[in-house]
Design a protein around this motif. Structure first.
Motif, PDB file in Angstrom:
ATOM      1  N   GLY A  28       0.833  -1.164   0.203  1.00 17.75           N
ATOM      2  CA  GLY A  28      -0.014   0.007  -0.196  1.00 17.75           C
ATOM      3  C   GLY A  28       0.882   1.128  -0.057  1.00 17.75           C
ATOM      4  N   LEU A  29       1.956   1.110   0.643  1.00 17.39           N
ATOM      5  CA  LEU A  29       2.873   2.497   0.827  1.00 17.39           C
ATOM      6  C   LEU A  29       3.470   2.639  -0.463  1.00 17.39           C
ATOM      7  N   VAL A  30       4.094   1.366  -1.219  1.00 13.63           N
ATOM      8  CA  VAL A  30       4.569   1.424  -2.669  1.00 13.63           C
ATOM      9  C   VAL A  30       3.730   2.105  -3.654  1.00 13.63           C
ATOM     10  N   ARG A  31       2.345   1.655  -3.602  1.00 13.69           N
ATOM     11  CA  ARG A  31       1.346   2.034  -4.427  1.00 13.69           C
ATOM     12  C   ARG A  31       1.310   3.446  -4.100  1.00 13.69           C
ATOM     13  N   SER A  32       1.042   4.150  -3.219  1.00 10.78           N
ATOM     14  CA  SER A  32       0.900   5.449  -2.647  1.00 10.78           C
ATOM     15  C   SER A  32       2.014   6.449  -3.054  1.00 10.78           C
ATOM     16  N   ASP A  33       3.260   5.757  -2.773  1.00  7.89           N
ATOM     17  CA  ASP A  33       4.264   6.418  -3.125  1.00  7.89           C
ATOM     18  C   ASP A  33       4.558   6.552  -4.750  1.00  7.89           C
ATOM     19  N   GLU A  34       3.951   5.622  -5.765  1.00  7.44           N
ATOM     20  CA  GLU A  34       4.006   5.666  -6.778  1.00  7.44           C
ATOM     21  C   GLU A  34       3.147   6.697  -7.617  1.00  7.44           C
ATOM     22  N   GLN A  35       1.854   6.638  -6.816  1.00 11.62           N
ATOM     23  CA  GLN A  35       0.872   7.554  -7.239  1.00 11.62           C
ATOM     24  C   GLN A  35       1.211   9.129  -6.998  1.00 11.62           C
ATOM     25  N   VAL A  36       2.261   9.475  -6.052  1.00 19.10           N
ATOM     26  CA  VAL A  36       2.649  10.780  -5.868  1.00 19.10           C
ATOM     27  C   VAL A  36       3.836  11.360  -6.840  1.00 19.10           C
ATOM     28  N   ALA A 145      -2.461  24.763 -11.954  1.00 18.43           N
ATOM     29  CA  ALA A 145      -3.115  24.947 -10.546  1.00 18.43           C
ATOM     30  C   ALA A 145      -3.636  23.668 -10.312  1.00 18.43           C
ATOM     31  N   THR A 146      -4.572  23.075 -11.433  1.00 19.56           N
ATOM     32  CA  THR A 146      -5.153  21.776 -11.074  1.00 19.56           C
ATOM     33  C   THR A 146      -4.126  20.690 -10.829  1.00 19.56           C
ATOM     34  N   GLU A 147      -2.974  20.685 -11.567  1.00 21.30           N
ATOM     35  CA  GLU A 147      -2.242  19.536 -11.301  1.00 21.30           C
ATOM     36  C   GLU A 147      -1.558  19.427  -9.981  1.00 21.30           C
ATOM     37  N   ARG A 148      -1.160  20.945  -9.635  1.00 21.62           N
ATOM     38  CA  ARG A 148      -0.701  21.119  -8.195  1.00 21.62           C
ATOM     39  C   ARG A 148      -1.713  20.593  -7.147  1.00 21.62           C
ATOM     40  N   MET A 149      -2.788  21.024  -7.450  1.00 18.72           N
ATOM     41  CA  MET A 149      -3.939  20.620  -6.497  1.00 18.72           C
ATOM     42  C   MET A 149      -3.976  19.298  -6.320  1.00 18.72           C
ATOM     43  N   LYS A 150      -3.981  18.434  -7.473  1.00 12.76           N
ATOM     44  CA  LYS A 150      -3.966  17.197  -7.373  1.00 12.76           C
ATOM     45  C   LYS A 150      -2.628  16.385  -6.721  1.00 12.76           C
ATOM     46  N   TYR A 151      -1.622  17.058  -7.014  1.00 13.09           N
ATOM     47  CA  TYR A 151      -0.254  16.476  -6.276  1.00 13.09           C
ATOM     48  C   TYR A 151      -0.585  16.661  -4.823  1.00 13.09           C
ATOM     49  N   ASN A 152      -0.819  17.863  -4.635  1.00 14.53           N
ATOM     50  CA  ASN A 152      -1.059  17.967  -2.972  1.00 14.53           C
ATOM     51  C   ASN A 152      -1.838  17.126  -2.376  1.00 14.53           C
ATOM     52  N   GLU A 153      -3.150  16.704  -3.174  1.00 11.64           N
ATOM     53  CA  GLU A 153      -4.055  15.653  -2.541  1.00 11.64           C
ATOM     54  C   GLU A 153      -3.294  14.241  -2.464  1.00 11.64           C
ATOM     55  N   THR A 154      -2.667  13.918  -3.553  1.00 14.82           N
ATOM     56  CA  THR A 154      -2.138  12.804  -3.411  1.00 14.82           C
ATOM     57  C   THR A 154      -1.013  12.723  -2.638  1.00 14.82           C
ATOM     58  N   ALA A 155      -0.191  13.570  -2.442  1.00 13.66           N
ATOM     59  CA  ALA A 155       0.815  13.611  -1.185  1.00 13.66           C
ATOM     60  C   ALA A 155       0.053  13.807   0.000  1.00 13.66           C
ATOM     61  N   LYS A 156      -0.988  14.329   0.405  1.00 13.45           N
ATOM     62  CA  LYS A 156      -1.531  14.293   1.548  1.00 13.45           C
ATOM     63  C   LYS A 156      -1.914  12.871   1.863  1.00 13.45           C
ATOM     64  N   SER A 157      -2.652  12.212   1.094  1.00 14.41           N
ATOM     65  CA  SER A 157      -3.047  10.544   1.413  1.00 14.41           C
ATOM     66  C   SER A 157      -2.051  10.092   1.586  1.00 14.41           C
ATOM     67  N   TYR A 158      -0.756  10.113   0.737  1.00 15.84           N
ATOM     68  CA  TYR A 158       0.416   9.442   0.966  1.00 15.84           C
ATOM     69  C   TYR A 158       1.043   9.636   2.449  1.00 15.84           C
ATOM     70  N   ASN A 159       0.991  10.947   2.687  1.00 12.78           N
ATOM     71  CA  ASN A 159       1.757  11.318   3.956  1.00 12.78           C
ATOM     72  C   ASN A 159       0.854  10.938   5.226  1.00 12.78           C
ATOM     73  N   THR A 160      -0.501  10.805   5.055  1.00 15.77           N
ATOM     74  CA  THR A 160      -1.160  10.291   6.261  1.00 15.77           C
ATOM     75  C   THR A 160      -1.094   8.849   6.270  1.00 15.77           C
ATOM     76  N   MET A 161      -0.939   8.269   5.308  1.00 10.19           N
ATOM     77  CA  MET A 161      -0.464   6.654   5.317  1.00 10.19           C
ATOM     78  C   MET A 161       0.898   6.641   6.026  1.00 10.19           C
ATOM     79  N   VAL A 162       1.913   7.139   5.705  1.00 12.57           N
ATOM     80  CA  VAL A 162       3.253   6.974   6.479  1.00 12.57           C
ATOM     81  C   VAL A 162       3.176   7.488   7.789  1.00 12.57           C
ATOM     82  N   ARG A 163       2.350   8.235   8.213  1.00 15.99           N
ATOM     83  CA  ARG A 163       2.366   9.005   9.619  1.00 15.99           C
ATOM     84  C   ARG A 163       1.449   8.208  10.421  1.00 15.99           C
TER      85      ARG A 163
END
Length: 196
Positions: A28-36, A145-163
């Protein structure tokens, strides 16, 4: 004999359960890291699209506003700096993203100055090629602006998982680090002053 077999089966079931949970958490962490990483690649793609539009825009403006050489050179220089700054998807730290964002911000400011000088050239503003390039640039800025927002959402999901516990244990064992975010530029929280 039966008691030993039961204990062995219980221990084997516990070990198997721990293995399956660890495997699923790691995957799950690998999958989320790849999404980021994929989201970051898309951010870079739209920034590259903007960089690719700039030479055509500069060439069009140059034909009408050749004595605006300083502004034109500023845009070319900012584009060069912005395209030299790259960030490795494995190292998407706050400082690396800030460095990338600063270079892109300089390019955005230079483009703004370029578009402001066009106000002095009605023939340029009426040129269909210029208007098409300007429309593409505006669309690209919206995509950024859209892609930056999508990146931040993906990073948030990953960071939540990591923490989150207990996945943070697996994340620390396998060196999964939190990813940085895009942040608003300095002063963005203040409304611009409009004076007539």
């Amino acid at each position: 004999m039966k008691k030993g077999l039961v204990i062995f089966i219980i221990i084997a079931a516990v070990v198997l359960g721990i293995f399956i949970w660890t495997k699923n958490a790691y995957n799950g962490l690998v999958r989320s890291d790849e999404q980021v990483s994929a989201a970051w690649s898309q951010v870079e793609n739209v920034y590259q699209r903007r960089a690719d539009l700039i030479p055509n825009l500069v060439a069009t403006v140059k034909g009408y506003a050749s004595h605006e050489q300083e502004t034109l050179e500023g845009v070319i220089s900012a584009r060069s700096k912005a395209t030299q700054i790259t960030v490795d998807p494995a190292n998407l730290s706050e400082s690396e993203i800030a460095r990338f964002q600063e270079a892109q911000g300089e390019l955005g400011s230079a483009l703004g100055r370029l578009l402001m000088i066009t106000e002095n050239y009605p023939d340029l503003k009426a040129n269909q090629n210029f208007r098409d390039l300007q429309a593409q640039l505006e669309g690209t800025e919206n995509r950024i602006a859209t892609e930056r927002m999508k990146y931040n959402e993906t990073a948030k999901s990953y960071n939540t998982m990591v923490r989150s516990f207990p996945k943070n244990i697996i994340a620390s064992i396998f060196n999964f680090e939190p990813k940085g975010y895009f942040k608003a530029s300095e002063g963005a929280q203040n409304a611009p002053k409009v004076e007539f």
